[in-house]
Write a protein that holds these residues in place. Structure first.
Motif, PDB file in Angstrom:
ATOM      1  N   UNK A 300       0.826  -1.211   0.000  1.00 47.51           N
ATOM      2  CA  UNK A 300       0.000   0.000   0.000  1.00 47.51           C
ATOM      3  C   UNK A 300       0.860   1.262   0.000  1.00 47.51           C
ATOM      4  N   UNK A 301       1.974   1.259   0.748  1.00 49.76           N
ATOM      5  CA  UNK A 301       2.682   2.511   1.002  1.00 49.76           C
ATOM      6  C   UNK A 301       4.071   2.633   0.384  1.00 49.76           C
ATOM      7  N   UNK A 302       4.751   1.542   0.085  1.00 51.63           N
ATOM      8  CA  UNK A 302       6.170   1.663  -0.247  1.00 51.63           C
ATOM      9  C   UNK A 302       6.465   2.317  -1.594  1.00 51.63           C
ATOM     10  N   UNK A 303       5.483   2.409  -2.489  1.00 50.44           N
ATOM     11  CA  UNK A 303       5.777   3.007  -3.799  1.00 50.44           C
ATOM     12  C   UNK A 303       5.071   4.339  -4.019  1.00 50.44           C
ATOM     13  N   UNK A 304       4.596   4.980  -2.935  1.00 53.14           N
ATOM     14  CA  UNK A 304       3.963   6.296  -3.054  1.00 53.14           C
ATOM     15  C   UNK A 304       4.480   7.206  -1.937  1.00 53.14           C
ATOM     16  N   UNK A 305       4.298   8.514  -2.122  1.00 58.35           N
ATOM     17  CA  UNK A 305       4.538   9.454  -1.033  1.00 58.35           C
ATOM     18  C   UNK A 305       3.323   9.410  -0.108  1.00 58.35           C
ATOM     19  N   UNK A 306       3.567   9.382   1.210  1.00 63.39           N
ATOM     20  CA  UNK A 306       2.436   9.225   2.116  1.00 63.39           C
ATOM     21  C   UNK A 306       2.713   9.858   3.473  1.00 63.39           C
ATOM     22  N   UNK A 307       1.632  10.086   4.208  1.00 63.78           N
ATOM     23  CA  UNK A 307       1.707  10.571   5.579  1.00 63.78           C
ATOM     24  C   UNK A 307       2.217   9.459   6.496  1.00 63.78           C
ATOM     25  N   UNK A 308       2.583   9.779   7.750  1.00 67.18           N
ATOM     26  CA  UNK A 308       3.038   8.740   8.681  1.00 67.18           C
ATOM     27  C   UNK A 308       1.988   7.634   8.847  1.00 67.18           C
ATOM     28  N   UNK A 309       2.480   6.419   9.090  1.00 64.19           N
ATOM     29  CA  UNK A 309       1.600   5.239   9.215  1.00 64.19           C
ATOM     30  C   UNK A 309       1.889   4.522  10.523  1.00 64.19           C
ATOM     31  N   UNK A 310       0.813   4.054  11.175  1.00 62.47           N
ATOM     32  CA  UNK A 310       0.944   3.244  12.372  1.00 62.47           C
ATOM     33  C   UNK A 310      -0.039   2.094  12.323  1.00 62.47           C
ATOM     34  N   UNK A 311       0.061   1.213  13.315  1.00 60.80           N
ATOM     35  CA  UNK A 311      -0.916   0.163  13.566  1.00 60.80           C
ATOM     36  C   UNK A 311      -1.494   0.384  14.964  1.00 60.80           C
ATOM     37  N   UNK A 312      -2.757   0.016  15.133  1.00 67.35           N
ATOM     38  CA  UNK A 312      -3.434   0.120  16.421  1.00 67.35           C
ATOM     39  C   UNK A 312      -3.661  -1.306  16.919  1.00 67.35           C
ATOM     40  N   UNK A 313      -2.755  -1.842  17.747  1.00 64.25           N
ATOM     41  CA  UNK A 313      -2.882  -3.234  18.180  1.00 64.25           C
ATOM     42  C   UNK A 313      -3.972  -3.404  19.234  1.00 64.25           C
ATOM     43  N   UNK A 314      -4.395  -4.640  19.435  1.00 63.24           N
ATOM     44  CA  UNK A 314      -5.352  -4.905  20.508  1.00 63.24           C
ATOM     45  C   UNK A 314      -4.680  -4.681  21.858  1.00 63.24           C
ATOM     46  N   UNK A 315      -5.453  -4.679  22.927  1.00 61.67           N
ATOM     47  CA  UNK A 315      -4.967  -4.282  24.236  1.00 61.67           C
ATOM     48  C   UNK A 315      -3.744  -5.026  24.726  1.00 61.67           C
ATOM     49  N   UNK A 316      -2.797  -4.244  25.252  1.00 63.77           N
ATOM     50  CA  UNK A 316      -1.582  -4.749  25.886  1.00 63.77           C
ATOM     51  C   UNK A 316      -0.803  -5.706  24.988  1.00 63.77           C
ATOM     52  N   UNK A 317      -0.734  -5.352  23.707  1.00 61.85           N
ATOM     53  CA  UNK A 317       0.165  -6.079  22.809  1.00 61.85           C
ATOM     54  C   UNK A 317       1.131  -5.076  22.197  1.00 61.85           C
ATOM     55  N   UNK A 318       2.404  -5.422  22.171  1.00 60.64           N
ATOM     56  CA  UNK A 318       3.438  -4.523  21.679  1.00 60.64           C
ATOM     57  C   UNK A 318       4.009  -5.084  20.382  1.00 60.64           C
ATOM     58  N   UNK A 319       4.011  -4.269  19.322  1.00 58.95           N
ATOM     59  CA  UNK A 319       4.507  -4.749  18.030  1.00 58.95           C
ATOM     60  C   UNK A 319       5.614  -3.853  17.475  1.00 58.95           C
ATOM     61  N   UNK A 320       6.101  -2.924  18.297  1.00 53.88           N
ATOM     62  CA  UNK A 320       7.114  -1.989  17.813  1.00 53.88           C
ATOM     63  C   UNK A 320       8.382  -2.661  17.340  1.00 53.88           C
ATOM     64  N   UNK A 321       8.824  -3.695  18.062  1.00 53.53           N
ATOM     65  CA  UNK A 321      10.053  -4.363  17.658  1.00 53.53           C
ATOM     66  C   UNK A 321       9.867  -5.152  16.371  1.00 53.53           C
ATOM     67  N   UNK A 322       8.628  -5.578  16.084  1.00 49.09           N
ATOM     68  CA  UNK A 322       8.340  -6.332  14.865  1.00 49.09           C
ATOM     69  C   UNK A 322       8.287  -5.412  13.650  1.00 49.09           C
ATOM     70  N   UNK A 323       7.702  -4.220  13.813  1.00 51.96           N
ATOM     71  CA  UNK A 323       7.441  -3.352  12.665  1.00 51.96           C
ATOM     72  C   UNK A 323       8.415  -2.183  12.534  1.00 51.96           C
ATOM     73  N   UNK A 324       9.224  -1.923  13.537  1.00 53.92           N
ATOM     74  CA  UNK A 324      10.175  -0.806  13.449  1.00 53.92           C
ATOM     75  C   UNK A 324      11.065  -0.873  12.208  1.00 53.92           C
ATOM     76  N   UNK A 325      11.500  -2.064  11.758  1.00 51.85           N
ATOM     77  CA  UNK A 325      12.352  -2.103  10.559  1.00 51.85           C
ATOM     78  C   UNK A 325      11.616  -1.821   9.245  1.00 51.85           C
ATOM     79  N   UNK A 326      10.282  -1.801   9.262  1.00 54.08           N
ATOM     80  CA  UNK A 326       9.525  -1.585   8.029  1.00 54.08           C
ATOM     81  C   UNK A 326       9.645  -0.129   7.572  1.00 54.08           C
ATOM     82  N   UNK A 327       9.929   0.069   6.296  1.00 45.21           N
ATOM     83  CA  UNK A 327      10.099   1.422   5.765  1.00 45.21           C
ATOM     84  C   UNK A 327       8.833   2.267   5.911  1.00 45.21           C
TER      85      UNK A 327
END
Length: 548
Positions: A300-327
């Motif tokens: 969806x995002x890697x081949x266009x100019x875009x605003x900042x993107x995040x994910x909204x995980x379910x309660x008390x789940x941390x995904x920052x270490x999984x997705x931090x390397x994603x461009x």
């Protein structure tokens, strides 16, 4: 002969200059910087299902400086196609289309120009520019680099259900109370099976049809939020994989290809607005779902100019270490959930965000769903303040989100929440926006913005004794600037406090009352390398120490 050549050259130069002036005079299409610019196209073909039949419809914009920005266009019903764009330079822009169906002259290889003028609006998003995440920073900023503090209100169903009068009233009140972002859902989902007109965004799951008429309501609501100077964080795909009504949520039901098609459509539709993207809502983005969501984000995002993107995980789940390397991923959103229990409080104060923010690529950390006021009739304004101040001080300061149990579903008085086991009695949205916690979050934003908050980092190590280790909800949170010239502490209960002061600075001190929005003098006792004071107020307080 030389005179003849000279004369011809003069004529040629003037003719060329005249031609250039004629071309420029023909550019009559005008817009304002940081305002949505829209171009309409008429397809030369009628497609059975445009989102499948046209694999790509991209438009490359060339700025006056020569920079290029590429975005996607979208189908808007019948043979109507559009592109929406947020210009970031004044002057003359050029654009050219590229359609995967090269045999469609209405969409492929179209060209044009427009003039971009200064913006007359005084709101910061129209003067300082769109929200961005600059690499290496722990906060969001405007395009000109000015730090942007995120105080969002959660109106998941607001764009789906509100009348024009309701939405105007809500936006005006939120802006007046220092909110800067509105979180909302852009499709049907488990909390709302259809919009106020009875429409859904899509039909089908394995093979989908998009309904442009559904999105025209969302267009209006996002436009109006921006017009009030508010940024919108649209949830593209609600994704909770369990609980009642999960079959209504596209992020749960759609296969990968369809999830990508719908996401591309929504991004194309709102990329010309002031947004921060929430790709998935309430989802499980790890284990067996990790590869799916990474692939959606990349496609969806890697081949266009875009605003900042995040994910909204379910309660008390941390995904920052999984997705931090994603461009494509530039904002660490998380959800502490709706509890004042020991497990939740400790997760905010001692959990993965507080432990890992310095070990991953720098990005903002924002609790996008802490305690909703009145949820379960157990969460009070104090619980809202606790979770909010703890959250913003557990990581480098960036922002926090407010929610109330009657606002997010956009409840009328007496209405019940869909698919949430609501037994009734929840206060409607109109009264909920005036709840104490709702107003006090506005005080929070004003207080934080009075500081150079973008220079404040967690500093609990200077606390001599942490009462939160004995009584979990007495946790004291501290942040300070790197040069130690500013220290801020959030103190939820009455107690005596001792801080280490290794540099021996002398400080002035003030109390800030987050309930009354008032400041008062703070008496501190400074030793050679310590600072002591007593919190004996009837509610939680903040103390601000500034080097003399």
């Amino acid at each position: 002969m030389k005179n003849l050549i000279f004369a011809v050259s003069i004529v040629f130069c003037f003719s060329n200059l005249f031609a250039q002036n004629v071309i420029k005079s023909e550019v009559t299409d005008r817009t304002e910087i940081w305002g949505k610019y829209e171009i309409s196209f008429s397809s030369s073909k009628t497609y059975d299902n445009p989102i499948y039949d046209v694999k790509d419809f991209k438009i490359t914009f060339t700025a006056p400086s020569g920079r290029t920005k590429t975005v996607r266009g979208f189908w808007d019903g019948g043979t109507d196609w559009k592109v929406r764009f947020l210009p970031d330079e004044t002057g003359e822009w050029d654009w050219r289309t590229d359609c995967s169906d090269k045999e469609n002259p209405g969409l492929h290889n179209q060209t044009g120009k427009f003039i971009c003028n200064p913006n007359i609006s005084e709101d910061p998003i129209f003067q300082k520019g769109a929200i961005q995440h600059e690499p290496g920073k722990y906060y969001l900023s405007y395009n000109d680099g000015t730090p942007f503090f995120w105080l969002a209100c959660t109106a998941w169903n607001g764009a789906l259900k509100s009348t024009n009068e309701e939405w105007k009233h809500y936006l005006t009140q939120r802006k007046a109370n220092n909110y800067s972002v509105i979180q909302l859902v852009t499709t049907e989902w488990r909390g709302c099976d259809k919009n106020a007109e009875g429409l859904t965004a899509i039909d089908g799951t394995g093979y989908i049809h998009i309904h442009p008429e559904f999105f025209k309501r969302i267009d209006q609501k996002i436009n109006e939020a921006n017009a009030e100077g508010l940024v919108v964080s649209p949830v593209i795909l609600w994704a909770l994989p369990f609980g009642q009504g999960r079959e209504l949520s596209p992020g749960y039901t759609l296969p990968l290809d369809e999830a990508v098609l719908l996401s591309k459509y929504i991004v194309a539709r709102y990329q010309g607005n002031h947004v921060v993207w929430t790709l998935g809502g309430d989802g499980r983005y790890y284990d067996d779902q990790e590869l799916k969501w990474k692939e959606i984000g990349r496609r969806v995002f890697n081949d266009i100019d875009h605003a900042p993107v995040t994910l909204h995980p379910h309660g008390r789940s941390f995904v920052g270490d999984i997705y931090a390397p994603e461009d494509w991923y530039g904002l660490m959103g998380y959800q502490s959930s709706h509890s004042n229990s020991e497990g939740t409080v400790n997760w905010i104060n001692k959990g993965p965000m507080s432990q890992m923010w310095s070990k991953l690529k720098p990005m903002p950390y924002i609790n996008m769903e802490p305690n909703y006021e009145e949820i379960g009739f157990r969460i009070t304004a104090k619980d809202v303040r606790n979770a909010s101040y703890w959250s913003i001080f557990a990581t480098p300061v960036a922002g926090v989100t407010y929610g109330a149990n009657g606002i997010w579903p956009w409840l009328a008085e007496g209405e019940k929440i869909l698919n949430h086991n609501d037994k009734g009695g929840v206060t409607g949205w109109r009264k909920s926006i005036e709840f104490p916690g709702s107003i006090e979050m506005g005080y929070l934003a004003k207080f934080v913005n009075s500081l150079e908050w973008w220079n404040l980092y967690p500093a609990n190590e200077i606390l001599a004794e942490q009462p939160g280790e004995k009584t979990y909800n007495h946790w004291i949170s501290l942040v300070k600037s790197g040069d130690d010239k500013t220290i801020v502490a959030y103190i939820p209960e009455k107690t005596k406090v001792t801080l280490f002061n290794p540099k021996g600075y002398q400080y002035s001190a003030q109390w800030f009352n987050p309930v009354t929005n008032k400041y008062s003098e703070a008496k501190i006792i400074q030793g050679e390398n310590t600072i002591k004071f007593t919190h004996d107020f009837n509610n939680d307080m903040l103390i601000i120490l500034k080097k003399k």
